[in-house]
Design a protein around this motif. Sequence first.
Motif, short mmCIF file in Angstrom:
data_model
loop_
_atom_site.label_atom_id
_atom_site.label_comp_id
_atom_site.label_asym_id
_atom_site.label_seq_id
_atom_site.Cartn_x
_atom_site.Cartn_y
_atom_site.Cartn_z
N VAL A 154 17.66 81.96 49.99
CA VAL A 154 16.58 81.20 49.37
C VAL A 154 15.98 80.30 50.44
O VAL A 154 16.70 79.53 51.09
N THR A 155 14.70 80.42 50.65
CA THR A 155 14.03 79.59 51.65
C THR A 155 12.91 78.81 50.99
O THR A 155 12.35 79.24 49.99
N ASP A 156 12.62 77.69 51.59
CA ASP A 156 11.53 76.85 51.13
C ASP A 156 10.55 76.74 52.28
O ASP A 156 10.83 76.07 53.29
N ASP A 157 9.43 77.43 52.18
CA ASP A 157 8.46 77.49 53.27
C ASP A 157 7.91 76.12 53.67
O ASP A 157 7.41 75.95 54.77
N ARG A 158 8.01 75.16 52.81
CA ARG A 158 7.51 73.82 53.14
C ARG A 158 8.30 73.20 54.29
O ARG A 158 7.79 72.33 54.99
N TRP A 159 9.53 73.65 54.50
CA TRP A 159 10.37 73.10 55.56
C TRP A 159 10.41 74.01 56.79
O TRP A 159 11.12 73.73 57.76
N ALA A 160 9.66 75.08 56.81
CA ALA A 160 9.70 76.06 57.90
C ALA A 160 9.38 75.44 59.26
O ALA A 160 9.96 75.83 60.27
N ALA A 161 8.50 74.48 59.31
CA ALA A 161 8.13 73.85 60.59
C ALA A 161 9.30 73.12 61.22
O ALA A 161 9.36 72.96 62.45
N LEU A 162 10.26 72.69 60.47
CA LEU A 162 11.41 71.97 61.01
C LEU A 162 12.47 72.89 61.59
O LEU A 162 13.38 72.44 62.27
N ALA A 163 12.36 74.18 61.37
CA ALA A 163 13.37 75.13 61.86
C ALA A 163 13.42 75.16 63.38
O ALA A 163 14.48 75.43 63.96
N ASP A 164 12.32 74.89 64.05
CA ASP A 164 12.27 74.94 65.52
C ASP A 164 12.50 73.60 66.17
O ASP A 164 12.48 73.50 67.40
N VAL A 165 12.71 72.56 65.41
CA VAL A 165 12.91 71.22 65.96
C VAL A 165 14.30 71.14 66.58
O VAL A 165 15.30 71.52 65.98
N VAL A 166 14.35 70.64 67.85
CA VAL A 166 15.62 70.44 68.54
C VAL A 166 15.84 68.94 68.63
O VAL A 166 15.03 68.21 69.17
N LEU A 167 16.94 68.50 68.09
CA LEU A 167 17.26 67.07 68.11
C LEU A 167 17.99 66.74 69.42
O LEU A 167 18.80 67.53 69.91
N ASP A 168 17.72 65.54 69.93
CA ASP A 168 18.43 65.07 71.13
C ASP A 168 19.88 64.85 70.76
O ASP A 168 20.21 64.48 69.62
N GLU A 169 20.73 65.02 71.77
CA GLU A 169 22.14 64.75 71.53
C GLU A 169 22.32 63.26 71.35
O GLU A 169 21.61 62.45 71.94
N ALA A 170 23.32 62.89 70.61
CA ALA A 170 23.62 61.47 70.39
C ALA A 170 24.12 60.87 71.70
O ALA A 170 24.76 61.55 72.51
N PRO A 171 23.86 59.57 71.94
CA PRO A 171 24.33 58.92 73.17
C PRO A 171 25.85 59.01 73.29
O PRO A 171 26.56 58.90 72.30
N GLY A 172 26.32 59.23 74.51
CA GLY A 172 27.74 59.29 74.77
C GLY A 172 28.31 60.68 74.64
O GLY A 172 29.50 60.90 74.81
N GLU A 173 27.51 61.67 74.38
CA GLU A 173 28.04 63.05 74.24
C GLU A 173 27.78 63.82 75.48
O GLU A 173 26.92 63.69 76.22
#
Length: 173
Positions: A154-173
């Motif tokens: 089940v997919t929700d196309d409204r969130w499709a743009a977030l699939a390619d977002v890369v989050l920065d690693e948390a500090p200290g990792e």
Amino acid sequence: MPDPRRPLRLDAVELLRQPGAVREVVARFAPADLDVDHTHLDDAIDVELSATSGDAWIDVTGAVRSAWSAACRRCLTDMDGVLVIDIDERYRRDDEDPDAFVIDGPQLDLAPMVREVVLLELDDERVCRDDCAGLCPTCGADRNHRRCACVDEVTDDRWAALADVVLDEAPGE
């Protein structure tokens, strides 16, 4: 024309004068007589109740029964059965107990309580069995009888743009 609800009306004054007194109600009602209009109800409503008085209350116990039919909410298979509702209610003259019904007037009218419990029980969604797999939302196949090749993701196309977002690693990792 006689009142069809008459068996469900008890003399509350008389009952409360005699703590420990018991009145039995055994009757059969057409659904229309109790203002019950529901597509799942198939037959008359059978009432077997016992009203026992206390010092300032009347306890009503027993059962209400009726035949029902409906479709499984998952696979739409026709089902039927007998509705059995156990009754254990308290009626009081005062409103000290928020869970108790209030005795309003010299009579105890059990018809509204019977109507309420029947309608609430009939509105429960039922399944043909606990492990019912239901219908495939894509092709409509009954998954209890055959598998289909449809994808269940089940997919929700409204969130499709977030699939390619890369989050920065948390500090200290």
